[in-house]
Design an enzyme around this catalytic site. Structure first.
Site, PDB file in Angstrom:
ATOM      1  N   ARG A 256    -101.277  68.720  94.043  1.00 22.15           N
ATOM      2  CA  ARG A 256    -102.602  68.500  93.465  1.00 22.15           C
ATOM      3  C   ARG A 256    -103.205  67.243  94.091  1.00 22.15           C
ATOM      4  O   ARG A 256    -103.259  66.184  93.490  1.00 22.15           O
ATOM      5  CB  ARG A 256    -102.481  68.364  91.946  1.00 22.15           C
ATOM      6  CG  ARG A 256    -103.812  68.155  91.253  1.00 22.15           C
ATOM      7  CD  ARG A 256    -103.620  67.932  89.768  1.00 22.15           C
ATOM      8  NE  ARG A 256    -103.456  69.155  89.053  1.00 22.15           N
ATOM      9  CZ  ARG A 256    -102.747  69.278  87.924  1.00 22.15           C
ATOM     10  NH1 ARG A 256    -102.123  68.247  87.438  1.00 22.15           N
ATOM     11  NH2 ARG A 256    -102.652  70.430  87.307  1.00 22.15           N
TER      12      ARG A 256
ATOM     13  N   LEU B 129    -105.273  68.081  80.871  1.00 21.46           N
ATOM     14  CA  LEU B 129    -105.522  68.496  82.251  1.00 21.46           C
ATOM     15  C   LEU B 129    -104.609  69.651  82.629  1.00 21.46           C
ATOM     16  O   LEU B 129    -105.044  70.629  83.253  1.00 21.46           O
ATOM     17  CB  LEU B 129    -105.305  67.321  83.207  1.00 21.46           C
ATOM     18  CG  LEU B 129    -105.239  67.657  84.709  1.00 21.46           C
ATOM     19  CD1 LEU B 129    -106.535  68.309  85.166  1.00 21.46           C
ATOM     20  CD2 LEU B 129    -104.940  66.411  85.525  1.00 21.46           C
TER      21      LEU B 129
ATOM     22  N   GLU C 106    -105.628  72.924  81.051  1.00 22.52           N
ATOM     23  CA  GLU C 106    -106.804  73.493  81.701  1.00 22.52           C
ATOM     24  C   GLU C 106    -106.505  73.976  83.122  1.00 22.52           C
ATOM     25  O   GLU C 106    -107.074  74.970  83.583  1.00 22.52           O
ATOM     26  CB  GLU C 106    -107.933  72.458  81.734  1.00 22.52           C
ATOM     27  CG  GLU C 106    -108.451  72.080  80.346  1.00 22.52           C
ATOM     28  CD  GLU C 106    -109.565  71.052  80.391  1.00 22.52           C
ATOM     29  OE1 GLU C 106    -110.248  70.903  79.372  1.00 22.52           O
ATOM     30  OE2 GLU C 106    -109.752  70.403  81.445  1.00 22.52           O
ATOM     31  N   ASP C 107    -105.607  73.280  83.803  1.00 25.35           N
ATOM     32  CA  ASP C 107    -105.267  73.627  85.187  1.00 25.35           C
ATOM     33  C   ASP C 107    -103.759  73.442  85.374  1.00 25.35           C
ATOM     34  O   ASP C 107    -103.310  72.420  85.891  1.00 25.35           O
ATOM     35  CB  ASP C 107    -106.040  72.727  86.158  1.00 25.35           C
ATOM     36  CG  ASP C 107    -105.736  73.048  87.607  1.00 25.35           C
ATOM     37  OD1 ASP C 107    -105.562  74.235  87.933  1.00 25.35           O
ATOM     38  OD2 ASP C 107    -105.657  72.107  88.423  1.00 25.35           O
ATOM     39  N   PRO C 108    -102.953  74.421  84.941  1.00 27.89           N
ATOM     40  CA  PRO C 108    -101.491  74.269  84.935  1.00 27.89           C
ATOM     41  C   PRO C 108    -100.916  73.923  86.312  1.00 27.89           C
ATOM     42  O   PRO C 108    -101.244  74.560  87.310  1.00 27.89           O
ATOM     43  CB  PRO C 108    -100.997  75.635  84.450  1.00 27.89           C
ATOM     44  CG  PRO C 108    -102.145  76.182  83.660  1.00 27.89           C
ATOM     45  CD  PRO C 108    -103.378  75.709  84.378  1.00 27.89           C
TER      46      PRO C 108
END
Length: 462
Positions: A92, A168, A171-173
């Site tokens: 990420r 977070l 919402e966005d694994p």
């Protein structure tokens, strides 16, 4: 704790004990392909190590076969190294936009209200929201118990960041690779974990045993050798606690240890942000391998990939790997309430030894003892569901390492290969248990530095 490369296109000859090895590696928890835990989790739901130096579970592999597959063609080492660097370090790089409302919180009332509002808005599953609130209450009570005059400020600061990271990930694994490198930017997850756990440790009643041996370990790593720490496992916070006890004297070990972690600490939303800040080899726990039968084969293949990643790392040298060959976290005796290290699985120990031997790089296995169960004790029994209740307390912690134990010396006194394997595992476990008892006398017995023995010299290097 935890990096790589190699050459040789032929597999080193296997030890005389068996042509193939059924590897049982004992770890804590982690998440890879969809598991039973991750399936139940996405609507909710630690066993973590740092970036430049849980929880325990069991894996079964064929070590020789995995090594053979790993080195089949001459380009495999180089291409795998490139792939590992690309996939395990910074999954990420640029964080996506997400709700940052927790970072605007300025009081407990606002924090609890924010959890409620995010739940009502459909951004938080109810079970995750309930876990957040419980985590906040237990963390607050533990830090206040420490007597720190800035307790309220510390709690609010650490919890707002923790809840922001949890939201977070909802919402966005985040998806972990088989070899995960701690994420240090743009958000430093390692420092986040250190700051969160630090207020829970009573450093006045914490100790490190045989500090000079940690320096010896660092010297071996600098020489290109591999080191494996054969340890007991007590809490999800073990990696952070190990790092905090060594950060002043051995920052390289503190930040670079690679932890072998089971799938559950990679699936639980309340735990994932802390796992992201650690260097990990991710595996599926044997205990949960058959929770969803149709996923069993997928999990086995993922475990084989993880074994190959570990073999690659070891072939490059200078790797420090922490593993708990017990199959899970230590738990108290139900009849006495006393805590002891859980017995080691001899197959797990033997297969780590074989991986070290096959790496063509000098390697060492050191027995490591850890005492920190009161800070974040596990449930009394192993649970299938993700989202365990997290009891948190302010308490002392202890860490000790003993000299490495020679496999050759033990093998010379036994003729039967199985006896050798069992005797070597027992020797490592006995050393861990001995060190643990010294730490227990110092911390629980309130003997402090006076608990030192001829084999374990305690210190407080902070």
């Amino acid at each position: 704790m935890f990096i790589l490369s190699s050459s040789s296109s032929t597999l080193p000859s296997a030890p005389p004990f068996s042509s193939t090895t059924s590897i049982f590696l004992s770890f804590s928890r982690v998440s890879l392909p969809p598991s039973s835990s991750s399936l139940k989790l996405l609507p909710l739901s630690l066993q973590f190590g740092p970036p430049k130096l849980a929880s325990s579970c069991s894996l079964r592999f064929s070590a020789s076969r995995a090594m053979a597959e790993l080195i089949q063609d001459k380009e495999s080492a180089q291409s795998a190294a490139t792939a590992a660097a690309a996939s395990s370090g910074y999954e990420r790089r640029n964080e996506p936009a997400h709700s940052r409302k927790f970072l605007d919180v300025r009081s407990e009332e606002e924090l609890l209200s924010c959890i409620k509002k995010e739940t009502e808005a459909g951004k938080l599953p109810p079970n995750v929201a309930a876990g957040m609130e419980e985590l906040y209450q237990n963390y607050r009570n533990a830090v206040i118990e420490s007597g720190n005059p800035k307790a309220d400020e510390i709690v609010l600061s650490n919890m707002t960041v923790a809840l922001d990271r949890i939201l977070l990930d909802v919402e966005d694994p985040f998806v972990f690779s088989s070899h995960h490198k701690a994420i240090r930017e743009p958000f430093d997850y390692y420092i986040f974990g250190q700051n969160y756990i630090r207020p829970l440790i009573d450093f006045g009643n914490s100790f490190v045993g045989n500090l000079s041996l940690f320096k010896d370990i660092e010297e071996k790593l600098q020489q290109g050798h591999n080191v494996v720490l054969i340890s007991n496992h007590q809490t999800e916070a073990d990696p952070a606690i190990i790092s905090l006890l060594l950060e002043k004297t051995n920052p390289y070990i503190a930040e670079n240890t690679i932890f072998v972690a089971g799938d559950r600490v990679l699936a639980d939303p309340l735990c994932k942000p802390f796992s992201i800040g650690r260097n990990l080899i991710c595996v599926y726990s044997k205990k949960h391998m058959f929770d969803i039968p149709e996923l069993t084969e997928t999990k086995r293949k993922a475990n084989t990939r993880s074994l190959k990643e570990m073999a690659l790392l070891l072939r490059g040298g200078s790797q420090l790997i922490w593993i708990a060959p017990s199959g899970g976290r230590d738990r108290p005796d139900p009849s006495t309430g006393e805590w002891y290290p859980a017995p080691f699985d001899a197959s797990s120990v033997d297969n780590m030894r074989r991986l070290i031997q096959h790496s063509d790089v000098p390697g060492h296995l050191f027995p490591l003892a850890l005492l920190c169960h009161d800070i974040m004790p596990p449930p009394s029994q192993v649970e299938i569901e993700i989202g365990e209740k997290r009891v948190i307390a302010f308490n002392g912690a202890g860490l000790s390492v003993a000299p490495e134990i020679s496999f050759e010396e033990i093998a010379a006194t036994h003729k039967n290969p199985e006896e050798v394997r069992e005797a070597y595992s027992k020797a490592l476990f006995d050393s861990v248990a001995m060190q643990y008892n010294v730490l227990k006398t110092a911390i629980s017995g309130k003997q402090g530095l006076g608990a030192s023995t001829a084999d374990v010299s305690l210190s407080q290097p902070w």
